[in-house]
Design a protein around this motif. Structure first.
Motif, short mmCIF file in Angstrom:
data_model
loop_
_atom_site.label_atom_id
_atom_site.label_comp_id
_atom_site.label_asym_id
_atom_site.label_seq_id
_atom_site.Cartn_x
_atom_site.Cartn_y
_atom_site.Cartn_z
N UNK A 158 -20.08 11.12 12.51
CA UNK A 158 -21.47 10.35 13.38
C UNK A 158 -20.24 10.21 14.46
N UNK A 159 -21.79 10.17 16.00
CA UNK A 159 -20.67 10.02 16.96
C UNK A 159 -21.03 8.50 17.49
N UNK A 160 -19.50 7.56 18.19
CA UNK A 160 -19.93 6.14 18.24
C UNK A 160 -19.67 5.95 19.61
N UNK A 161 -20.62 5.80 20.35
CA UNK A 161 -20.59 6.27 21.95
C UNK A 161 -20.51 4.40 22.58
N UNK A 162 -19.97 3.88 22.97
CA UNK A 162 -19.68 2.53 24.04
C UNK A 162 -19.43 2.44 25.68
N UNK A 163 -19.67 1.71 26.33
CA UNK A 163 -19.97 1.49 27.78
C UNK A 163 -18.11 0.61 27.98
N UNK A 164 -18.14 1.16 28.47
CA UNK A 164 -16.53 0.57 29.01
C UNK A 164 -16.57 0.81 30.67
N UNK A 165 -16.33 -0.50 31.05
CA UNK A 165 -16.67 -0.52 32.62
C UNK A 165 -17.77 0.39 33.18
N UNK A 166 -18.09 0.66 33.33
CA UNK A 166 -19.79 1.20 33.23
C UNK A 166 -20.00 2.99 32.96
N UNK A 167 -19.23 3.43 32.08
CA UNK A 167 -19.31 5.01 31.64
C UNK A 167 -19.30 4.89 30.15
#
Length: 171
Positions: free
Chosen positions: A5-14
């Protein structure tokens, strides 16, 4: 089982996205997935998750994808081989097969630097103790004692732990 699976997180607005293989059975009843994420020194997403993951953290998650999966019908003999953190997709396969009541020959050969580097060790021991058809084999590449094998993968290891490997489906 076996896919990613692809896991996405927002780090410093990106938004940053990384692929991880669930370790759980595909039949998990509570609707959750289990990810085992090793914090790599240079890994932006893995470091972020290790420092910030908590109940309620919002992440994006893709559908499972990839061609690494168990065939139907299930094979008469199965050989699972993994190393290090690569244990997760084949552990998912093992857990799924056990949840299905798989009763054919199954050998799980896992490589780690030392016994301290084996993820899920207690569970693997319990599986081996509780299933006559499952053989868990631990190979250590930087430890000369303990374990079932030492050194790196080769046909001599296959001959020792699954001499029937040519007849098996291998993952």
């Amino acid at each position: 089982a076996g896919q990613f699976v692809q896991v996405g997180v927002v780090i410093d607005g990106v938004r940053h996205t990384r692929c991880y293989s669930p370790a759980c059975s595909q039949y998990r009843k509570d609707g959750r997935i289990e990810l085992t994420i090793k914090a790599h020194p240079e890994g932006l997403v893995s470091q972020y998750l290790h420092k910030n993951a908590h109940v309620g953290l919002v992440v994006s998650l893709s559908q499972a994808d990839g061609t690494f999966e168990l065939p139907r019908p299930r094979p008469a003999k199965t050989l699972l081989i993994s190393g290090g953190s690569g244990i997760t997709p084949v552990l998912s396969m093992l857990r799924s097969l056990l949840d299905e009541g798989y009763s054919s020959d199954l050998t799980f050969l896992h490589y780690a630097y030392t016994e301290k580097d084996v993820c899920y060790r207690r569970e693997l021991d319990a599986i081996a103790d509780g299933h006559d058809n499952v053989r868990i084999v631990l190979a250590y590449t930087q430890q000369e004692e303990g374990g079932d094998l030492h050194g790196f993968f080769g046909t001599e290891h296959l001959d020792a732990v699954a001499p029937w490997y040519a007849e098996a489906q291998t993952f």
